[in-house]
Scaffold this motif. Structure first.
Motif, mmCIF file in Angstrom:
data_model
loop_
_atom_site.group_PDB
_atom_site.id
_atom_site.type_symbol
_atom_site.label_atom_id
_atom_site.label_comp_id
_atom_site.label_asym_id
_atom_site.label_seq_id
_atom_site.Cartn_x
_atom_site.Cartn_y
_atom_site.Cartn_z
ATOM 1 N N GLU A 52 46.535 46.785 35.687
ATOM 2 C CA GLU A 52 47.993 46.829 35.812
ATOM 3 C C GLU A 52 48.614 47.885 34.901
ATOM 4 O O GLU A 52 49.456 48.661 35.328
ATOM 5 C CB GLU A 52 48.572 45.452 35.499
ATOM 6 N N ALA A 53 48.196 47.919 33.637
ATOM 7 C CA ALA A 53 48.783 48.878 32.697
ATOM 8 C C ALA A 53 47.836 50.031 32.398
ATOM 9 O O ALA A 53 48.144 50.895 31.603
ATOM 10 C CB ALA A 53 49.157 48.162 31.404
ATOM 11 N N GLY A 54 46.705 50.045 33.031
ATOM 12 C CA GLY A 54 45.701 51.077 32.790
ATOM 13 C C GLY A 54 44.356 50.573 33.262
ATOM 14 O O GLY A 54 44.222 49.419 33.675
ATOM 15 N N LEU A 55 43.360 51.414 33.221
ATOM 16 C CA LEU A 55 42.041 51.017 33.703
ATOM 17 C C LEU A 55 41.479 49.893 32.844
ATOM 18 O O LEU A 55 41.545 49.953 31.613
ATOM 19 C CB LEU A 55 41.093 52.216 33.679
ATOM 20 N N PRO A 56 40.885 48.863 33.483
ATOM 21 C CA PRO A 56 40.311 47.757 32.720
ATOM 22 C C PRO A 56 39.081 48.199 31.934
ATOM 23 O O PRO A 56 38.454 49.217 32.242
ATOM 24 C CB PRO A 56 39.921 46.743 33.808
ATOM 25 N N LEU A 57 38.729 47.412 30.924
ATOM 26 C CA LEU A 57 37.509 47.675 30.176
ATOM 27 C C LEU A 57 36.295 47.439 31.066
ATOM 28 O O LEU A 57 36.335 46.629 32.002
ATOM 29 C CB LEU A 57 37.435 46.766 28.945
ATOM 30 N N PRO A 58 35.183 48.120 30.805
ATOM 31 C CA PRO A 58 34.016 47.971 31.673
ATOM 32 C C PRO A 58 33.365 46.594 31.524
ATOM 33 O O PRO A 58 33.323 46.039 30.430
ATOM 34 C CB PRO A 58 33.067 49.072 31.197
ATOM 35 N N PRO A 59 32.855 46.042 32.630
ATOM 36 C CA PRO A 59 32.083 44.801 32.548
ATOM 37 C C PRO A 59 30.742 45.056 31.859
ATOM 38 O O PRO A 59 30.211 46.171 31.908
ATOM 39 C CB PRO A 59 31.883 44.397 34.007
#
Length: 216
Positions: A52-59
């Motif tokens: 939503e506010a930027g790319l999520p952290l990697p799994p």
């Protein structure tokens, strides 16, 4: 390899957790295995969503372990969209799952990836290069995307020209619609409409043949 069967997952899942994305991926992987596919390619950021506010952290590996177990059990190679973290910056990447290794390989997304059937690595095309380096043994270039409308039209035009120019088949996995496969002459083999589905292509003695498999 007398016959090579590949698939693009037209995957539009927008989940709130990696675990839900993994569960959704497993459905596509199981269907691709039922169709006899050797390779399945997902769109960009398929494992994380765009955020939503930027790319999520990697799994991490633990979160993705069910996918690695599935590809080992079903003997299928999977390329999924993920994110990577380097020097505090998150960017788009690819996760490669192969049946005979216990390691998940991660790559920058770049402009796409070329691969040789049976080889357990990808060759990523640099986004800045006008003269991409492609393994001469590679028989497929993959493009993981999540684009609509004008950007989709630009993408299919560019990928068709790429297939013809470099004499390599091109498989595009797009999140919403329009996933497609071109042969090494740049001729369209099969293209999908809307919806969640598998677009498959088989390379045999008579060339490429394509099919659309709905996921109802």
């Amino acid at each position: 390899m007398s016959r090579w069967t590949i698939a693009a997952a037209q995957y539009g899942g927008q989940h709130q957790s990696v675990e839900n994305h993994v569960t959704h991926h497993l459905r596509f992987i199981e269907e691709a295995a039922r169709q006899g596919c050797d390779l399945l390619v997902f769109p960009e950021l398929s494992l994380t969503g765009p955020g939503e506010a930027g790319l999520p952290l990697p799994p991490d590996d633990w979160q993705l372990a069910p996918l690695l177990h599935a590809v080992q059990l079903l003997n299928i190679t999977v390329i999924a969209g993920t994110t990577l973290l380097q020097d505090g910056v998150t960017y788009k990447g690819l996760a490669l799952f192969t049946p005979h290794t216990d390691t998940i390989c991660r790559y920058p997304q770049g402009r796409g990836a070329s691969l040789v059937p049976g080889v357990k690595q990808l060759t990523i095309l640099d986004t800045q290069s006008d003269a991409p380096i492609i393994d001469p043994q590679a028989t497929l270039f993959t493009s993981c995307q999540a684009v609509n409308d004008n950007r989709w039209r630009q993408s299919i035009s560019r990928l068709q020209r790429f297939a013809h120019r470099y004499a390599i088949a091109v498989l595009m996995a797009n999140a919403c619609s329009g996933s497609a496969l071109w042969d090494e002459k740049g001729q369209l083999i099969v293209r999908a409409d809307n919806g969640e589905l598998l677009l498959t292509g088989s390379l045999g003695r008579q060339g490429w043949q394509g099919e659309i498999i709905p996921l109802g």
